[in-house]
Design a protein around this motif. Structure first.
Motif, PDB file in Angstrom:
ATOM      1  N   ASP A 109       1.039  -1.270   0.062  1.00 20.84           N
ATOM      2  CA  ASP A 109       0.164   0.029  -0.164  1.00 20.84           C
ATOM      3  C   ASP A 109       0.994   1.090   0.162  1.00 20.84           C
ATOM      4  N   ALA A 110       0.646   2.080  -0.935  1.00 23.17           N
ATOM      5  CA  ALA A 110       1.423   3.502  -0.965  1.00 23.17           C
ATOM      6  C   ALA A 110       0.421   4.626  -0.927  1.00 23.17           C
ATOM      7  N   SER A 141       0.239   7.103 -12.358  1.00 21.07           N
ATOM      8  CA  SER A 141       0.572   5.530 -11.963  1.00 21.07           C
ATOM      9  C   SER A 141       1.757   5.450 -11.055  1.00 21.07           C
ATOM     10  N   LEU A 142       1.581   4.614 -10.254  1.00 20.26           N
ATOM     11  CA  LEU A 142       2.491   4.009  -9.230  1.00 20.26           C
ATOM     12  C   LEU A 142       3.201   2.719  -9.503  1.00 20.26           C
ATOM     13  N   GLY A 143       2.645   2.345 -10.753  1.00 19.91           N
ATOM     14  CA  GLY A 143       3.339   1.041 -11.545  1.00 19.91           C
ATOM     15  C   GLY A 143       2.035  -0.003 -11.787  1.00 19.91           C
ATOM     16  N   THR A 144       0.924   0.217 -11.283  1.00 14.25           N
ATOM     17  CA  THR A 144      -0.317  -0.703 -11.158  1.00 14.25           C
ATOM     18  C   THR A 144      -1.553  -0.333 -12.182  1.00 14.25           C
ATOM     19  N   ASP A 160      -2.060  16.882  -5.577  1.00 12.10           N
ATOM     20  CA  ASP A 160      -3.181  15.555  -5.383  1.00 12.10           C
ATOM     21  C   ASP A 160      -2.553  14.497  -4.464  1.00 12.10           C
ATOM     22  N   THR A 161      -3.571  13.942  -3.591  1.00  2.19           N
ATOM     23  CA  THR A 161      -3.394  12.954  -2.879  1.00  2.19           C
ATOM     24  C   THR A 161      -3.872  11.663  -3.595  1.00  2.19           C
ATOM     25  N   ILE A 162      -2.799  10.733  -3.909  1.00  6.18           N
ATOM     26  CA  ILE A 162      -3.231   9.472  -4.609  1.00  6.18           C
ATOM     27  C   ILE A 162      -2.568   8.208  -3.965  1.00  6.18           C
ATOM     28  N   THR A 163      -3.565   7.080  -3.724  1.00  2.04           N
ATOM     29  CA  THR A 163      -3.441   6.123  -3.152  1.00  2.04           C
ATOM     30  C   THR A 163      -3.607   4.836  -3.835  1.00  2.04           C
ATOM     31  N   GLY A 164      -2.728   3.491  -3.590  1.00  2.99           N
ATOM     32  CA  GLY A 164      -2.860   2.645  -4.453  1.00  2.99           C
ATOM     33  C   GLY A 164      -1.675   1.668  -3.887  1.00  2.99           C
ATOM     34  N   VAL A 209       1.860  20.168 -18.825  1.00  2.00           N
ATOM     35  CA  VAL A 209       2.085  20.437 -17.248  1.00  2.00           C
ATOM     36  C   VAL A 209       3.559  20.419 -16.892  1.00  2.00           C
ATOM     37  N   MET A 210       3.648  20.907 -15.637  1.00  2.84           N
ATOM     38  CA  MET A 210       5.087  20.704 -15.463  1.00  2.84           C
ATOM     39  C   MET A 210       5.088  19.805 -13.874  1.00  2.84           C
ATOM     40  N   PHE A 211       5.759  18.807 -14.111  1.00  7.01           N
ATOM     41  CA  PHE A 211       5.915  18.135 -12.774  1.00  7.01           C
ATOM     42  C   PHE A 211       6.798  18.651 -11.772  1.00  7.01           C
ATOM     43  N   GLY A 212       6.456  18.600 -10.571  1.00  9.45           N
ATOM     44  CA  GLY A 212       7.258  19.233  -9.442  1.00  9.45           C
ATOM     45  C   GLY A 212       7.669  18.356  -8.459  1.00  9.45           C
ATOM     46  N   VAL A 213       6.784  17.676  -7.638  1.00  8.55           N
ATOM     47  CA  VAL A 213       6.985  16.775  -6.376  1.00  8.55           C
ATOM     48  C   VAL A 213       6.337  15.482  -6.409  1.00  8.55           C
ATOM     49  N   ALA A 214       7.077  14.566  -6.023  1.00  6.85           N
ATOM     50  CA  ALA A 214       6.193  13.544  -5.644  1.00  6.85           C
ATOM     51  C   ALA A 214       6.981  12.856  -4.282  1.00  6.85           C
ATOM     52  N   ALA A 215       5.925  12.834  -3.402  1.00  2.00           N
ATOM     53  CA  ALA A 215       6.264  12.423  -1.923  1.00  2.00           C
ATOM     54  C   ALA A 215       5.496  11.139  -1.928  1.00  2.00           C
ATOM     55  N   VAL A 216       6.300   9.980  -1.394  1.00  2.00           N
ATOM     56  CA  VAL A 216       5.498   8.880  -1.627  1.00  2.00           C
ATOM     57  C   VAL A 216       6.153   8.067  -0.243  1.00  2.00           C
ATOM     58  N   SER A 217       4.891   7.332   0.394  1.00  2.00           N
ATOM     59  CA  SER A 217       5.322   6.570   1.631  1.00  2.00           C
ATOM     60  C   SER A 217       4.630   5.336   1.334  1.00  2.00           C
ATOM     61  N   VAL A 218       5.359   4.117   1.555  1.00  2.00           N
ATOM     62  CA  VAL A 218       4.856   2.705   1.328  1.00  2.00           C
ATOM     63  C   VAL A 218       4.918   2.023   2.425  1.00  2.00           C
ATOM     64  N   ARG A 219       4.031   1.155   2.963  1.00  2.00           N
ATOM     65  CA  ARG A 219       3.759   0.347   4.098  1.00  2.00           C
ATOM     66  C   ARG A 219       4.952  -0.717   4.105  1.00  2.00           C
ATOM     67  N   ALA A 220       5.729  -0.791   4.870  1.00  2.00           N
ATOM     68  CA  ALA A 220       6.883  -1.846   5.050  1.00  2.00           C
ATOM     69  C   ALA A 220       6.426  -2.766   6.249  1.00  2.00           C
ATOM     70  N   GLU A 221       7.479  -3.960   6.066  1.00  2.00           N
ATOM     71  CA  GLU A 221       7.227  -5.022   6.802  1.00  2.00           C
ATOM     72  C   GLU A 221       7.552  -4.419   8.343  1.00  2.00           C
ATOM     73  N   PRO A 222       6.985  -4.645   9.548  1.00  2.00           N
ATOM     74  CA  PRO A 222       7.308  -4.026  10.719  1.00  2.00           C
ATOM     75  C   PRO A 222       8.496  -4.829  11.399  1.00  2.00           C
TER      76      PRO A 222
END
Length: 775
Positions: free
Chosen positions: A685-686, A705-708, A741-745, A762-775
């Motif tokens: 989940d990202a 897209s985040l690859g899916t 924009d907030t995007i989840t997937g 358009v002009m891309f500026g920033v992509a801040a991404v957080s991904v759940r990892a194994e605890p």
């Protein structure tokens, strides 16, 4: 004991000023336990490590300028810890110093008049209650030598104290008695000489106070001097240093003394130092704003152990699709078991800075031996040099549910020590406990001519354990480099707004502001500056709400702003903007520390950046942020975005990265793909916060897209085929030319951030991404 391990604090301080980063690692190791004791009495436990780390970095910065302590390192550090804790609740500027507090009490005046070496031994022995043998390594003395120095310092303090009292014009009848009290305390007066002193003291409150302070030097130092340096936490600090905490400090010193001299390596430091090699190792962050206060990088706790650097480098990895590679687990289930990965965060892009992440985990049931890691970088990739604005390393640690059941705070000082070595970096740390994991993020610079193909490699040793890892993701010609990266209970958040609006007096404009009608594109209007705050000194302003998780604290925050610019032979200087935090009455001017340019069909456009972590941390709550531009002359689009990486107790364990740049999307370049290296192998989940400029709401065909496959944004029109529709979740209504924009997937098996635009430009500026990892 080797000659190196017997160096005093004073000698190490001089070595630091001479460019020896190893010396600062030694100082760090000696004094970090005491700094933590004080920090935990000034701020909540989950903030103490950050306070300690920032204090060490500030001290190093002061020492790098030739200021700061000569011998009394502990008291200087503790004063900076106290101030750092205090500064977390308000904005502050100016260099840190430790000895500028006003001192009026005679005992404090006397203490400050002593040589630093005397002050140092008195602090350790009398205030903290350490035995002379325990502080001998700090003074470069034997145990007997430290005891003798403490005796001389006590006598010097008594004489200085009496001199202070005598120069304060005491009553005539007190002067003869004060002159004899020093000898009286030591038993140096005859019975006949003592009798008038006894009689006078019984009837004179002032002289009785002097006698008491001369007799009990420890009490005077603890009740008068310590509060001046440590503030209201002095009592708690002194009590803790006299308790079992003292044992931990003793063990640390004993461990330092027991190490062979050859095992001491470089401590990691901050970006604004003059150290010859240390600036490559600090909290991964952006460039420092010139006017707005920012949080300082974290130093890395030294482990005083050096990995073997003479072994041959592993063969280059095969050239397969970019991914992070994990070394095979080693050991047996009943013992320590070590796994390792290394990867580029985002991508290593030619002629840009980047981040390389090393991650280790002990999946066994016992602690490892001390851990040694050798990171070898590809040709043309080097750690950030000293004095450069980008900073370099953060460490974070986490604990599996089988041990403590929760992750450690982001940026925790985790025992790592690193040094430059040929084409890479050598790092070491204390043993890694069962179930624990650790990460180091190394800031690097990629040369413009760096060859592609080869990725970074990693070799790890921990006693009999061995692990290797390699990354097939090498240097690329395109992509977005990482501005920041962190592991922990982290999440990404962003907000923003436009600086321009359609003109008043038009019904269609009123509808467009509410996201209705068919004239929602900024290109369809003679856009005008908007002024939402109605203040005379900010003619261009807008607001947006930033919503943070409960209990969140910013570990990094970046302010981005963008606008079109007139055609010119050379890129123009970008003007600063002003930022106002929730609940604050005044704006703070923010100057850009990095600017990217791109060419759009409407002409050149820029994206400016400045780190504003301290501004966000001064608030640490959800609220409305205001931004103001200096000029009403804003051709094309114009707007701002605040991007934040936060740590919060209820956030799942995750990996986070912030990518930025300025890339035109549309026309011939209708698809831009930016690798998301370092976030894992996909199927997780990202959450992505994507900032794009100059989007038009009525021109469809914009996809993310985040690859899916295409993902649907959570705001605006919520159309996965028209993501860039002039919307920001924190602003509401129409934000002409600005998209936050907030995007989840789900993260794809080959993670990318893909931006596509079939009809719009358009002009891309920033992509801040957080991904759940194994605890």
């Amino acid at each position: 004991m080797s000659a190196e391990t017997s160096q005093s604090d004073a000698e190490l301080i001089q070595a630091v000023r001479g460019g020896d980063a190893t010396a600062y690692g030694r100082l760090y190791e000696r004094h970090v336990a005491a700094a933590r004791v004080l920090a935990r009495r000034l701020v909540p436990d989950d903030e103490a490590e950050d306070v300690v780390a920032e204090a060490f970095t500030r001290v190093l910065d002061v020492m790098g300028r030739g200021d700061g302590p000569e011998a009394a390192f502990r008291t200087h550090l503790l004063t900076v810890v106290r101030r750092t804790a205090d500064h977390r609740t308000r904005l502050s500027t100016g260099p840190e110093t430790a000895d500028d507090e006003p001192v009026r009490a005679p005992a404090a005046v006397a203490y400050q008049s002593l040589p630093e070496r005397w002050r140092a031994v008195l602090w350790h022995v009398e205030v903290e209650g350490a035995r002379p043998a325990e502080v001998a390594p700090l003074l470069g003395l034997s145990a007997n030598g430290a005891a003798a120095l403490a005796y001389r310092a006590r006598e010097g303090l008594r004489q200085a104290y009496l001199q202070t009292r005598l120069t304060a014009s005491p009553p005539l009848e007190c002067r003869p008695v004060l002159g004899k009290l020093g000898a009286y305390v030591k038993g140096g007066l005859t019975r006949r000489e003592s009798k008038p002193v006894d009689e006078h003291v019984r009837g004179c409150d002032a002289c009785r106070t002097v006698l008491a302070e001369l007799t009990d030097v420890r009490r005077a130092l603890r009740t008068v001097v310590a509060p001046l340096l440590l503030g209201p936490a002095a009592g708690g600090y002194v009590a803790a240093m006299s308790s079992p905490v003292r044992l931990r400090v003793r063990r640390t010193l004993a461990w330092v003394r027991a190490l062979p001299g050859r095992q001491h390596v470089v401590v990691a430091t901050g970006a604004l130092t003059v150290m010859a090699v240390a600036a490559a190792f600090a909290l991964v962050s952006g460039d420092r704003p010139e006017t707005a206060p920012v949080s300082q990088p974290l130093p890395i706790e030294p482990s005083h152990a050096e990995p073997p650097s003479s072994r041959p480098r592993p063969a280059p990895p095969s050239r397969v699709p970019a991914r992070e590679s994990a070394g095979p687990p080693v050991g047996t289930p009943a013992k320590a078991r070590l796994t390792a990965t290394i990867s580029a965060m985002g991508a290593l892009v030619r002629d840009r800075p980047g981040i390389v992440a090393m991650r280790l985990r002990n999946t066994g049931k016992k602690a490892t031996a001390p851990v040694y890691a050798a990171i070898d970088l590809p040709p043309g990739v080097t750690p950030v040099p000293p004095g450069a604005r980008p900073s370099g390393v953060t460490s974070s640690t986490r604990t599996s549910p089988a041990t403590h059941g929760r992750a450690a705070p982001v940026g925790a000082v985790d025992g790592w020590s690193c040094r430059l070595a040929g084409r890479g970096v050598r790092c070491a740390r204390r043993p890694l406990g069962a179930g624990e994991a650790t990460a180091v993020f190394l800031r690097v610079q990629v040369a413009s001519a760096a060859p592609g193909g080869e990725g970074p490699t990693l070799r790890v040793e921990a006693g009999p354990l061995r692990a290797r890892a390699e990354s097939a993701a090498g240097v690329r010609a395109s992509g977005a480099p990482a501005r920041f990266a962190a592991d922990g209970k982290v999440a990404v958040r962003a907000t923003g707004n436009s600086f321009v609006d359609c003109p008043d007096g038009h019904d269609d404009c009123a509808m467009a502001r509410r996201r209705h009608g068919d004239q929602r594109d900024n290109d369809l209007w003679p856009m005008r500056p908007q002024d939402q705050d109605d203040e005379p000194d900010t003619p261009v302003s807008s607001a947006a709400r930033l919503a943070l998780p409960k209990g969140a604290r910013a570990v990094w925050a970046g302010l981005y702003w963008s606008a079109g610019a007139p055609e010119a032979d050379e890129p123009q200087e970008v003007a600063p903007v002003r930022l106002r935090a929730p609940g604050r009455k005044r704006y703070v001017e923010i100057r850009p520390t990095h600017v990217d340019w791109a060419e759009l069909p409407s002409g050149p456009a820029y994206q400016a950046f400045a780190e504003v972590t301290s501004l966000v941390n001064a608030v640490n709550r959800s609220g409305t942020w205001w931004a103001a531009a200096p000029s009403a002359d804003l051709p094309g689009h114009a707007g701002w975005s605040l991007v934040v990486v936060v740590s919060a107790p209820d956030v799942p364990y995750s990996r986070a990265v912030v990518l930025d740049g300025a890339a035109a999307v549309g026309g011939e370049h209708d698809l831009v793909r930016m690798p998301l290296g370092g976030l894992g192998r996909g199927a997780a989940d990202a959450r992505a916060q994507v900032v794009v400029w100059e989007g038009d709401a009525d021109l469809k065909g914009d996809k993310v897209s985040l690859g899916t496959g295409p993902l649907t944004p959570s705001g605006g029109d919520r159309d996965r085929d028209n993501v860039f529709d002039g919307s920001s979740g924190g602003a509401g209504g129409m934000t002409f030319g600005v998209d936050v924009d907030t995007i989840t997937g789900r993260l794809g098996s080959r993670p990318w951030v893909s931006i596509a635009s079939e009809r719009d430009a358009v002009m891309f500026g920033v992509a801040a991404v957080s991904v759940r990892a194994e605890p």
